[in-house]
Motif scaffolding. Structure first.
Motif, mmCIF file in Angstrom:
data_model
loop_
_atom_site.group_PDB
_atom_site.id
_atom_site.type_symbol
_atom_site.label_atom_id
_atom_site.label_comp_id
_atom_site.label_asym_id
_atom_site.label_seq_id
_atom_site.Cartn_x
_atom_site.Cartn_y
_atom_site.Cartn_z
ATOM 1 N N PHE A 15 0.835 -1.200 0.000
ATOM 2 C CA PHE A 15 0.000 0.000 0.000
ATOM 3 C C PHE A 15 0.868 1.247 0.000
ATOM 4 O O PHE A 15 1.671 1.457 0.913
ATOM 5 C CB PHE A 15 -0.893 -0.014 1.248
ATOM 6 C CG PHE A 15 -2.026 0.964 1.189
ATOM 7 C CD1 PHE A 15 -3.212 0.638 0.545
ATOM 8 C CD2 PHE A 15 -1.912 2.207 1.779
ATOM 9 C CE1 PHE A 15 -4.266 1.545 0.497
ATOM 10 C CE2 PHE A 15 -2.951 3.121 1.732
ATOM 11 C CZ PHE A 15 -4.137 2.783 1.089
ATOM 12 N N GLY B 224 -0.790 4.325 -0.951
ATOM 13 C CA GLY B 224 -1.738 5.424 -0.950
ATOM 14 C C GLY B 224 -2.307 5.755 -2.314
ATOM 15 O O GLY B 224 -3.227 6.563 -2.423
ATOM 16 N N GLU C 2 -4.349 5.183 -5.951
ATOM 17 C CA GLU C 2 -5.642 4.569 -6.283
ATOM 18 C C GLU C 2 -5.476 3.081 -6.554
ATOM 19 O O GLU C 2 -6.338 2.289 -6.211
ATOM 20 C CB GLU C 2 -6.286 5.271 -7.481
ATOM 21 C CG GLU C 2 -6.843 6.642 -7.142
ATOM 22 C CD GLU C 2 -7.845 6.607 -5.985
ATOM 23 O OE1 GLU C 2 -8.762 5.767 -5.997
ATOM 24 O OE2 GLU C 2 -7.686 7.424 -5.052
ATOM 25 N N SER D 207 -3.256 1.065 -5.224
ATOM 26 C CA SER D 207 -3.072 0.319 -3.968
ATOM 27 C C SER D 207 -4.383 0.245 -3.187
ATOM 28 O O SER D 207 -4.633 -0.743 -2.494
ATOM 29 C CB SER D 207 -1.945 0.917 -3.120
ATOM 30 O OG SER D 207 -2.278 2.182 -2.612
ATOM 31 N N LYS D 208 -5.239 1.255 -3.312
ATOM 32 C CA LYS D 208 -6.559 1.185 -2.668
ATOM 33 C C LYS D 208 -7.388 0.081 -3.298
ATOM 34 O O LYS D 208 -8.085 -0.667 -2.603
ATOM 35 C CB LYS D 208 -7.271 2.533 -2.768
ATOM 36 C CG LYS D 208 -6.640 3.601 -1.895
ATOM 37 C CD LYS D 208 -7.294 4.950 -2.085
ATOM 38 C CE LYS D 208 -6.524 6.026 -1.327
ATOM 39 N NZ LYS D 208 -7.016 7.368 -1.613
ATOM 40 N N LYS D 209 -7.309 -0.061 -4.627
ATOM 41 C CA LYS D 209 -8.008 -1.152 -5.301
ATOM 42 C C LYS D 209 -7.451 -2.507 -4.852
ATOM 43 O O LYS D 209 -8.202 -3.464 -4.675
ATOM 44 C CB LYS D 209 -7.887 -1.005 -6.820
ATOM 45 C CG LYS D 209 -8.683 0.157 -7.378
ATOM 46 C CD LYS D 209 -8.475 0.283 -8.879
ATOM 47 C CE LYS D 209 -9.209 1.495 -9.420
ATOM 48 N NZ LYS D 209 -9.035 1.661 -10.865
ATOM 49 N N LEU E 252 -6.125 -3.158 -1.951
ATOM 50 C CA LEU E 252 -6.630 -3.392 -0.594
ATOM 51 C C LEU E 252 -8.072 -3.872 -0.632
ATOM 52 O O LEU E 252 -8.441 -4.813 0.079
ATOM 53 C CB LEU E 252 -6.493 -2.133 0.255
ATOM 54 C CG LEU E 252 -6.996 -2.226 1.698
ATOM 55 C CD1 LEU E 252 -6.313 -3.362 2.456
ATOM 56 C CD2 LEU E 252 -6.807 -0.897 2.412
ATOM 57 N N GLU E 253 -8.885 -3.263 -1.464
ATOM 58 C CA GLU E 253 -10.291 -3.682 -1.581
ATOM 59 C C GLU E 253 -10.387 -5.140 -2.049
ATOM 60 O O GLU E 253 -11.197 -5.912 -1.542
ATOM 61 C CB GLU E 253 -11.057 -2.765 -2.544
ATOM 62 C CG GLU E 253 -11.226 -1.341 -2.053
ATOM 63 C CD GLU E 253 -12.207 -1.183 -0.886
ATOM 64 O OE1 GLU E 253 -12.911 -2.157 -0.526
ATOM 65 O OE2 GLU E 253 -12.258 -0.073 -0.324
ATOM 66 N N ASN F 147 -0.674 7.286 4.903
ATOM 67 C CA ASN F 147 -1.263 6.284 4.018
ATOM 68 C C ASN F 147 -1.759 5.079 4.805
ATOM 69 O O ASN F 147 -2.849 4.555 4.544
ATOM 70 C CB ASN F 147 -0.247 5.825 2.964
ATOM 71 C CG ASN F 147 0.071 6.884 1.944
ATOM 72 O OD1 ASN F 147 -0.705 7.809 1.736
ATOM 73 N ND2 ASN F 147 1.223 6.761 1.319
ATOM 74 N N ARG G 120 -4.969 5.687 6.586
ATOM 75 C CA ARG G 120 -6.092 5.572 5.643
ATOM 76 C C ARG G 120 -6.408 4.100 5.360
ATOM 77 O O ARG G 120 -7.571 3.711 5.303
ATOM 78 C CB ARG G 120 -5.783 6.319 4.348
ATOM 79 C CG ARG G 120 -6.884 6.230 3.328
ATOM 80 C CD ARG G 120 -8.196 6.853 3.834
ATOM 81 N NE ARG G 120 -9.273 6.561 2.915
ATOM 82 C CZ ARG G 120 -10.480 6.122 3.257
ATOM 83 N NH1 ARG G 120 -10.779 5.944 4.527
ATOM 84 N NH2 ARG G 120 -11.379 5.870 2.356
ATOM 85 N N ALA G 121 -5.385 3.285 5.189
ATOM 86 C CA ALA G 121 -5.606 1.850 4.965
ATOM 87 C C ALA G 121 -6.326 1.225 6.153
ATOM 88 O O ALA G 121 -7.253 0.427 5.982
ATOM 89 C CB ALA G 121 -4.277 1.138 4.714
ATOM 90 N N ILE H 271 -9.939 2.103 6.023
ATOM 91 C CA ILE H 271 -10.647 1.275 5.033
ATOM 92 C C ILE H 271 -10.953 -0.097 5.617
ATOM 93 O O ILE H 271 -12.067 -0.607 5.483
ATOM 94 C CB ILE H 271 -9.832 1.159 3.722
ATOM 95 C CG1 ILE H 271 -9.753 2.530 3.029
ATOM 96 C CG2 ILE H 271 -10.431 0.102 2.793
ATOM 97 C CD1 ILE H 271 -8.748 2.599 1.886
#
Length: 136
Positions: free
Chosen positions: A8, A10, A12, A14-16, A18-19, A64, A67-68, A71
């Motif tokens: 991760f 931070g 987009e 890496s957010k995907k 994580l999801e 970052n 934020r993770a 989420i």
């Protein structure tokens, strides 16, 4: 699949990643660890104050990971976050030995880091001894 390592930074992508890891963890009852790496820049010897630059990187990584964690909490998932230092791809590959799967975004945060360190995703996929899921 008991343990999933999510890379991760931070971005987009890496957010995907994580999801996607959260979906897998929910399906298989896996544990998630979210990893961010503070890159070492002093090897470049380009006349900068390395301590200042590394502290800036570390502050960004800490934000970052907060934020993770948010989420994860929003999705009702428990997970740990880890910050390590070094060359990102090498650190990820070395750290991933105790995991069943590495989940990483297809791209990283920015072109500057890619110029300095190369494609982390590409290096992780090429060198990891564990399975790697690249999320687009």
């Amino acid at each position: 699949m008991e343990k999933i390592l999510v890379c991760f930074d931070g971005s987009e992508w890496s957010k995907k990643a994580l999801e996607e890891a959260i979906k897998l963890a929910q399906k298989f009852g896996s544990q998630i660890t979210v990893l961010s790496v503070v890159p070492k820049v002093c090897f470049l010897e380009i006349g900068i104050d390395c301590a200042t630059v590394e502290s800036i990187f570390k502050a960004e990584v800490e934000g970052n990971l907060r934020r993770a964690q948010e989420i994860l909490n929003e999705r009702g998932m428990k997970g740990e976050t880890v910050i390590l230092e070094g060359t990102p791809a090498d650190v990820i590959v070395d750290y991933a030995n105790n995991y069943d799967l590495i989940v990483i975004g297809s791209k990283g945060k920015d072109a500057t880091e890619r110029t300095l360190f190369g494609s982390v995703t590409q290096k992780v996929a090429a060198n990891a001894t564990k399975s790697v899921l690249i999320v687009r």
